[in-house]
Design a protein around this motif. Structure first.
Motif, short mmCIF file in Angstrom:
data_model
loop_
_atom_site.label_atom_id
_atom_site.label_comp_id
_atom_site.label_asym_id
_atom_site.label_seq_id
_atom_site.Cartn_x
_atom_site.Cartn_y
_atom_site.Cartn_z
N LEU A 194 3.59 -39.16 10.05
CA LEU A 194 2.41 -40.04 10.03
C LEU A 194 2.80 -41.44 9.58
CD1 LEU A 194 -0.57 -38.03 8.45
CD2 LEU A 194 -0.30 -38.75 10.82
N SER A 227 -8.39 -31.81 12.54
CA SER A 227 -7.64 -31.05 11.54
C SER A 227 -8.56 -30.36 10.54
CB SER A 227 -6.65 -31.97 10.82
OG SER A 227 -7.31 -33.09 10.29
N GLU A 274 -15.01 -40.76 6.82
CA GLU A 274 -14.64 -41.88 7.70
C GLU A 274 -15.73 -42.95 7.72
OE1 GLU A 274 -12.52 -41.03 11.22
OE2 GLU A 274 -12.46 -38.88 10.84
N TYR A 281 -3.39 -30.74 8.32
CA TYR A 281 -2.93 -30.56 9.70
C TYR A 281 -3.38 -29.19 10.17
CZ TYR A 281 0.27 -29.71 13.60
OH TYR A 281 0.79 -29.39 14.81
N VAL A 286 -6.53 -37.03 4.49
CA VAL A 286 -6.15 -37.60 5.78
C VAL A 286 -5.65 -36.50 6.70
CG1 VAL A 286 -5.57 -39.91 5.02
CG2 VAL A 286 -3.84 -38.13 4.96
N GLY A 287 -5.63 -36.82 7.96
CA GLY A 287 -5.17 -35.84 8.95
C GLY A 287 -5.67 -36.27 10.30
N GLU A 288 -5.03 -35.76 11.33
CA GLU A 288 -5.43 -36.18 12.67
C GLU A 288 -6.77 -35.58 13.06
OE1 GLU A 288 -2.02 -34.81 14.72
OE2 GLU A 288 -2.81 -32.80 15.01
N SER A 289 -7.28 -36.04 14.15
CA SER A 289 -8.58 -35.59 14.64
C SER A 289 -8.56 -34.07 14.87
CB SER A 289 -8.88 -36.31 15.95
OG SER A 289 -10.25 -36.26 16.19
N LYS A 302 -11.13 -31.97 8.52
CA LYS A 302 -11.54 -32.76 7.36
C LYS A 302 -13.05 -32.73 7.17
CE LYS A 302 -9.83 -36.54 9.21
NZ LYS A 302 -9.37 -36.08 10.53
N SER A 335 -10.35 -39.88 5.97
CA SER A 335 -9.91 -40.93 6.89
C SER A 335 -8.72 -40.43 7.70
CB SER A 335 -9.49 -42.16 6.06
OG SER A 335 -8.85 -43.10 6.88
N HIS A 336 -8.35 -41.16 8.80
CA HIS A 336 -7.02 -40.82 9.29
C HIS A 336 -6.02 -41.93 9.03
CE1 HIS A 336 -9.59 -40.28 13.14
NE2 HIS A 336 -9.71 -41.51 12.78
#
Ligand SMILES: Nc1ncnc2c1ncn2[C@@H]1O[C@H](COP(=O)(O)OP(=O)(O)OP(=O)(O)O)[C@@H](O)[C@H]1O
Ligand SMILES: [Mg+2]
Lengths: 337, 280
Positions: B251, B43, B178, B227, B38-41, B45, B210-211
């Protein structure tokens, strides 16, 4: 399904409107040109009463709407009037000259497609590479130099300089009129007649004009193919095709290319129309006895019926090719269904 | 060990400027294990997952101390051998079936193509295999879907078709980037449950990107929190509450909760020192 029929009806409607506009414009050409059709018919020295009688007989004293009506009903019956110069009906003149134009333009289109589409694909796949640069440079001359300059240069180099090709014209004079006309396409007619000498002579004469036109069109086809392919190759479905384990070639030809094939149809149709239309210029340079030369000669001599008739036919071909592209688009693109 | 990545770095260069998008990511995945990332847009992934399958564009500069899949050194494989891995031993599900399925080819052909790339068999067998796969992903009306084009089916069905396509050669690892973020919330749960079931019954490993942190922890054994191109923290899925890293806590705190409604969600704070302490 219903929506599909509707959008097709809309296309047909716009085609009809375009054709109507075309007929009005060609009709007006016949009226506004600084050429008096009456004088052209009866001669410059005819007495005034003869001119007036001829004028009334030709319907030129009627209101414009009435004149347009009689023009369009003649056109719809396949009557484009008579040529003063050749003394033939314009329709039979066109039937005589058009195959020469068609033969040259069709061969040029085929050659341009066979070279341009693969070149565009390779340029897109190898974007930024030396190959891409070379293809780009080769194409620059093709779409930045006017086609008549290319044609003159071609004649200068290959005819005057290297003597590799025969001079202007469509046939050597010993073959002129030797092959019976069936289709008007010399390559086909000479084969039908079994005259290989005439065949090679025709091919030899075709070579330079076809090469020049093909080069000119190839530049455009290559550029468009490259742009379409670059766009398709950016798609996420390319990543999934690669993630399936497909080879690079299968990804390009099996996944990216089918996505651009439909757009290419439109480009090819427009190129073809452009080649037929552009014949006016190329045929003059190569003294090619086709529709373009027929039009130019008529124009220079103020022979209005051939000018109007030929313009109408070329315009109608243009509209027809656009309609064809539209139909093919509907047939081949599953997204339109 | 299914996946073993140590110190993965990915950089892009444009106009002479170098931008390091992934900076020293490491994680391990055992067979049949499920790892969530997971991680924000932005980051990193997606490009981390794509690097594992060598699916990045040529201008991406990828380095790693170790990058192994099923004991195979990814970095030294030839392109030909990579093609056998892709699809064959690792399936890759992308985000939005609207873009990840080829719009001008039928679903059946796209699945059959995946099957034929890794199995011996003719067109007819491939088509039967495709139908069978569509049944396995429990798609409605599989016979119709087989001859349908992607625009003729819904997003949820498209994603099922995508899963069927990636299952065709029986992979040991499923990477899902995602897989549900383009779908409705109700369909999302169905698709995730389907993936979960398939991974269990076929003994696959799963890399789920995913986020959505709680969602991922629900389906996975462990979660990696990314991150700015680095892994901030790796946690067992059951231990989210014990998350130590302020970013992970942030988060979690940003999630609206039905049990404890609050009027304002806190703003996620970021501290540049997080990156330095990792980079040492
Ligand atoms: N081809 C590329 N060229 C340059 N930069 C790229 C390229 N692909 C990705 N990046 C950069 O790499 C970084 C990470 O991208 P990535 O797609 O992995 O993010 P992500 O974590 O998957 O985000 P999201 O949740 O939005 O999917 C981004 O800053 C992106 O701009
Ligand atoms: Mg992503």
């Amino acid at each position: 399904m219903n929506q599909r029929a509707k959008s097709f009806a809309a296309t047909l409607g716009s085609v009809l409107v375009t054709l109507f506009g075309l007929s009005v414009i060609t009709f007006m050409i016949g009226r506004v040109m600084p050429v008096d059709p009456v004088l052209a018919a009866v001669g410059d020295n005819a007495p005034a009463d003869v001119v007036a009688a001829a004028r009334a007989a030709m319907g030129l004293d009627d209101p414009l709407v009435v004149q347009y009506w009689s023009y369009i009903s003649n056109v719809l019956q396949g009557d484009l009037g008579q040529s003063v110069l050749t003394r033939n009906p314009v329709v039979s003149d066109i039937a005589h000259y058009f195959p020469a134009t068609l033969e040259m333009a069709t061969l040029a289109l085929i050659l341009a497609t066979l070279l341009g589409v693969p070149a565009g694909i390779v340029a897109a796949v190898k974007r930024g590479s030396l190959t891409d640069q070379i293809i780009r440079v080769v194409c620059i001359a093709g779409h930045s130099v006017p086609v008549f300059v290319l044609a003159l240069l071609g004649l200068l180099i290959f005819y005057v300089g290297l003597d590799l090709v025969p001079g202007p014209g469509r046939q050597g004079f010993i073959y002129d009129g030797m092959v019976p006309t069936v289709t008007g396409i010399l390559l086909i007619d000479s084969l039908l007649a079994g005259d290989m000498g005439a065949f090679w002579d025709a091919a030899h004469h075709l070579a330079l004009p076809v090469l020049i036109l093909a080069y000119f069109s190839m530049a455009y086809i290559t550029r468009m193919t490259r742009a379409f392919m670059l766009d398709a190759l950016k798609g996420e479905f390319i990543i999934s095709a690669r993630a399936k384990g497909l080879s690079g070639w299968k990804v390009v030809m099996g996944h990216a290319f089918p996505n651009v094939a439909v757009q290419l149809i439109t480009v090819l149709a427009l190129t073809y129309a452009g080649l037929l239309e552009g014949a006016v210029i190329t045929e003059t340079v190569f003294a090619w006895p086709g529709l373009g030369q027929y039009l130019t000669t008529a124009l220079m001599n103020g022979d209005m019926n051939p000018v109007v008739g030929t313009t109408l036919v070329i315009g109608a071909i243009y509209v027809g090719l656009n309609l064809l592209a539209d139909i093919l688009y509907r047939v081949f693109d599953p997204r339109v269904k | 060990m299914l996946v073993d990545i140590e110190n993965l770095r990915i950089a892009f260069e444009s106009n002479g400027k170098r931008f390091e998008a992934v900076r020293g990511v490491s994680f391990k995945l055992e067979a049949r294990q499920k790892l969530g990332i997971v991680g924000e847009s932005g980051s990193g992934k997606s490009i981390t997952a794509r690097a594992l399958m060598r699916l990045l564009p040529p201008q991406a500069q990828v380095t790693a101390d170790r990058m192994r899949f099923d004991g195979i050194d990814i970095q030294s494989q030839s392109e030909r051998e990579m093609r056998k891995l892709r699809g064959g031993r690792a399936g890759f599900i992308l985000q939005d079936p609207k873009y990840s399925l080829n719009p001008v080819k039928t679903i059946g052909n796209q699945i059959a193509e995946a099957w034929r790339t890794h199995n011996k068999g003719g067109k007819k067998e491939a088509r039967e295999a495709a139908l069978d796969l569509l049944e396995q992903v429990m798609i409605r009306d599989p016979k119709r879907v087989l001859d349908a084009y992607p625009h003729e089916i819904s997003g949820g069905m498209g994603q099922r078709a995508m899963i069927a396509m990636m299952l065709a050669p029986n992979p040991t690892l499923l990477i899902a980037d995602e897989p549900t973020s383009a779908l409705d919330a109700s369909v999302e749960a169905e698709i995730l449950r389907l993936i979960d079931e398939l991974v269990d019954t076929r003994n696959m490993g799963l890399l789920l990107i995913s986020h959505d942190l709680p969602l991922v922890s629900h389906f996975c054994d462990k979660v990696s929190v990314m991150y700015m191109g680095q892994v901030m923290e790796e946690l067992a899925a059951g231990e989210l509450a014990q998350a130590k890293h302020p970013y992970t806590q942030g988060l979690l705190n940003c999630l609206p909760s039905l049990d404890h409604p609050r009027t304002d969600l806190p703003v996620l704070t970021r501290d540049p020192s997080w990156l330095e302490e990792k980079a040492q």
